[in-house]
Design an enzyme around this catalytic site. Structure first.
Site, short mmCIF file in Angstrom:
data_model
loop_
_atom_site.label_atom_id
_atom_site.label_comp_id
_atom_site.label_asym_id
_atom_site.label_seq_id
_atom_site.Cartn_x
_atom_site.Cartn_y
_atom_site.Cartn_z
N HIS A 185 -3.11 7.63 1.65
CA HIS A 185 -3.69 6.31 1.12
C HIS A 185 -5.00 5.96 1.75
O HIS A 185 -5.41 6.34 3.07
CB HIS A 185 -2.70 5.10 1.70
CG HIS A 185 -3.02 3.67 1.83
ND1 HIS A 185 -3.45 3.27 0.50
CD2 HIS A 185 -3.19 2.72 2.49
CE1 HIS A 185 -4.03 2.15 0.54
NE2 HIS A 185 -3.58 1.79 1.79
N CYS A 210 0.86 -1.13 0.08
CA CYS A 210 -0.06 -0.03 -0.07
C CYS A 210 0.95 1.37 0.09
O CYS A 210 0.41 2.41 -0.10
CB CYS A 210 -0.86 0.02 1.24
SG CYS A 210 -2.03 -1.52 1.18
N ASN A 238 -10.03 -0.03 -0.27
CA ASN A 238 -8.51 0.00 -0.19
C ASN A 238 -7.91 -0.41 -1.54
O ASN A 238 -8.06 -1.87 -1.71
CB ASN A 238 -7.98 -0.73 0.92
CG ASN A 238 -6.57 -0.61 1.03
OD1 ASN A 238 -5.73 -0.22 0.34
ND2 ASN A 238 -5.99 -0.99 2.29
N1 ACO Z 1 -18.28 -7.85 9.57
C1 ACO Z 1 -18.71 -8.26 10.85
N2 ACO Z 1 -17.92 -8.33 11.85
C2 ACO Z 1 -16.60 -8.23 11.47
C3 ACO Z 1 -16.22 -8.08 10.48
C4 ACO Z 1 -17.24 -8.06 9.15
N3 ACO Z 1 -16.66 -7.68 8.11
N4 ACO Z 1 -14.59 -8.12 10.36
C5 ACO Z 1 -14.40 -8.55 11.67
N5 ACO Z 1 -15.71 -8.46 12.47
C6 ACO Z 1 -15.74 -8.80 13.82
C7 ACO Z 1 -14.64 -9.36 14.47
O1 ACO Z 1 -14.60 -10.58 14.26
C8 ACO Z 1 -14.63 -8.94 16.01
O2 ACO Z 1 -15.78 -9.64 16.58
P1 ACO Z 1 -15.44 -10.58 17.92
O3 ACO Z 1 -15.37 -9.19 18.78
O4 ACO Z 1 -16.72 -11.26 18.18
O5 ACO Z 1 -14.35 -11.10 18.07
C9 ACO Z 1 -15.33 -7.59 15.71
O6 ACO Z 1 -15.96 -7.50 14.52
C10 ACO Z 1 -14.42 -6.50 16.12
O7 ACO Z 1 -13.16 -6.77 15.21
P2 ACO Z 1 -12.27 -5.93 15.50
O8 ACO Z 1 -10.81 -6.28 14.71
O9 ACO Z 1 -11.81 -5.30 16.87
O10 ACO Z 1 -12.61 -4.33 14.60
P3 ACO Z 1 -11.86 -3.18 14.67
O11 ACO Z 1 -12.58 -2.02 15.01
O12 ACO Z 1 -10.36 -3.19 14.67
O13 ACO Z 1 -11.71 -3.01 13.03
C11 ACO Z 1 -10.58 -3.23 10.87
C12 ACO Z 1 -11.23 -3.98 12.00
C13 ACO Z 1 -11.53 -2.63 10.07
C14 ACO Z 1 -9.85 -4.31 10.04
C15 ACO Z 1 -9.58 -2.17 11.46
O14 ACO Z 1 -8.64 -2.81 12.46
C16 ACO Z 1 -8.59 -1.73 10.59
O15 ACO Z 1 -9.19 -0.98 9.73
N6 ACO Z 1 -7.28 -1.90 10.56
C17 ACO Z 1 -6.37 -1.42 9.53
C18 ACO Z 1 -6.42 -2.26 8.72
C19 ACO Z 1 -6.10 -1.90 7.18
O16 ACO Z 1 -6.71 -0.88 6.83
N7 ACO Z 1 -5.46 -2.68 6.41
C20 ACO Z 1 -5.34 -2.40 5.08
C21 ACO Z 1 -3.80 -2.96 4.35
S1 ACO Z 1 -2.80 -1.93 5.40
C22 ACO Z 1 -3.03 -0.41 4.95
O17 ACO Z 1 -3.34 -0.12 3.93
C23 ACO Z 1 -2.89 0.79 6.02
#
Ligand code: ACO
Length: 325
Positions: A252, A115, A282
């Site tokens: 990004h 990314c 993304n």
């Molecule tokens: N739909 C419904 N529920 C979901 C989903 C989904 N698509 N995905 C995860 N969950 C659930 C999880 O299983 C978890 O359930 P649990 O509490 O029963 O275990 C709950 O939602 C909360 O999950 P978290 O991981 O705590 O959610 P968070 O608020 O951290 O959001 C996310 C997750 C969106 C991935 C976030 O952490 C994030 O954006 N991280 C950055 C990742 C990113 O952008 N990566 C891209 C590549 S790198 C870059 O470009 C920067």
């Protein structure tokens, strides 16, 4: 004093025709439009059609950037293409673009920094121009991340999309101060100690398969906010400019919450941040040039504006480029 600057003279993008709304995912994983929207800011994304390749997206974006600049392939002497989803293991996707745009001269190669790829590509292109190796470079970010998704993993498959963007940089003479148009400073970093927070579980020398994306979302989130703010500060310091001088942050587009927290850390109001994540998801290395092109179409960024681009991705790899449009 006069110096060589890499000045943007054209920009363009391309998005595949198929638009996938959040609600579509509800039929194949346990998720909801509401969850995706509130956790990531994403509402829809584009997916490439069967048989549509990263190079097809890149060629369309390149042609749009050439048209914007009033140039043809014959006017370009290098292509730097950022992608983690190339058409083939080799040769580079950049050489396919070179052939397609009728470029018989110069050279073309890919860079791979996930990314952060477009920040790396801009920095490399700028270095080539400043060193006198090329006069006009087509810098492209192009991805088909839909090809490396695990469709059973709801924590990743809802976040990514396909697309391409391109910027043409041209060598021009500047005065050496920050009123010059063009790239004013670059700042790149990587740290392989964090390889396991975001990776693809296959590859040529390991599994001889392509693999699928694996991510520790919360870890990536934590690193992203901290490292993006650091690299943004560093690139401004290199140019001797302040947060208040920035007209637009073009980040990004990974997650609206990362974008908002980084802008808050930098004390830059959200009305100075270009946001496209809701429509594209993304798109990895394509997200910044896509955002630049869309922002130009919207009339947000104008010639002379100071733009701060910042990105982070697998590696971890991150960086920022400061340019006057
Ligand atoms: N739909 C419904 N529920 C979901 C989903 C989904 N698509 N995905 C995860 N969950 C659930 C999880 O299983 C978890 O359930 P649990 O509490 O029963 O275990 C709950 O939602 C909360 O999950 P978290 O991981 O705590 O959610 P968070 O608020 O951290 O959001 C996310 C997750 C969106 C991935 C976030 O952490 C994030 O954006 N991280 C950055 C990742 C990113 O952008 N990566 C891209 C590549 S790198 C870059 O470009 C920067």
């Amino acid at each position: 004093m006069t110096i060589t600057r890499s000045v943007p003279v054209g920009v363009g993008h391309y998005l595949p025709e198929r638009v996938v709304e959040n609600a579509e995912f509800e039929s194949w994983v346990d998720t909801s439009d509401e969850w995706i929207r509130t956790r990531s800011g994403i509402e829809r994304r584009h997916f490439a059609a069967e048989g549509e390749l990263t190079s097809d997206l890149a060629i369309a974006a390149a042609n749009n950037a050439l048209a914007d600049a009033g140039l043809t392939g014959a006017d370009i002497d290098a292509i730097v293409l950022a992608t983690s989803t190339p058409d083939q293991t080799f040769p580079s996707t950049a050489t396919k673009v070179q052939h397609a745009i009728g470029m018989k001269q110069g050279f073309a190669f890919d860079v791979q920094a996930v990314c952060a790829g477009f920040a790396y590509a801009l920095t490399n292109a700028n270095a080539l121009i400043v060193a006198g190796q090329a006069k006009r470079i087509l810098v492209i970010g192009a991805e088909t991340f839909s090809r490396i998704m695990n469709w059973k993993d709801r924590t990743t498959c809802v976040l990514f999309g396909d697309g391409a963007g391109a910027v043409i940089l041209e060598a021009r003479t500047g005065t050496g101060d920050t009123s010059d148009r063009g790239i004013l400073a670059c700042d790149l970093h990587s740290d392989g100690a964090f390889n396991d927070v975001l990776y693809v579980d296959g590859g040529v020398s390991s599994t001889q398969t392509t693999g699928v994306l694996v991510m520790q979302g919360q870890e990536v989130f934590k690193h992203a906010v901290q490292k993006l703010a650091q690299t943004a500060d560093a690139v401004l310091a290199k140019a001797g400019l302040a947060h208040a001088d920035v007209d637009w942050i073009v980040p990004h587009q990974a997650n609206i919450r990362i974008i908002k927290r980084t802008a808050a850390k930098l004390d830059v109001p959200m009305d100075k941040v270009v946001i496209t994540v809701q429509d594209h998801g993304n798109t990895s290395a394509a997200s910044i040039p896509l955002a630049l092109s869309v922002a130009k179409q919207r009339g947000q960024i104008k010639q002379g504006d100071l733009l701060l681009t910042e990105a982070i991705g697998g590696g971890l790899s991150w960086g920022a480029v400061l340019m006057r449009w």
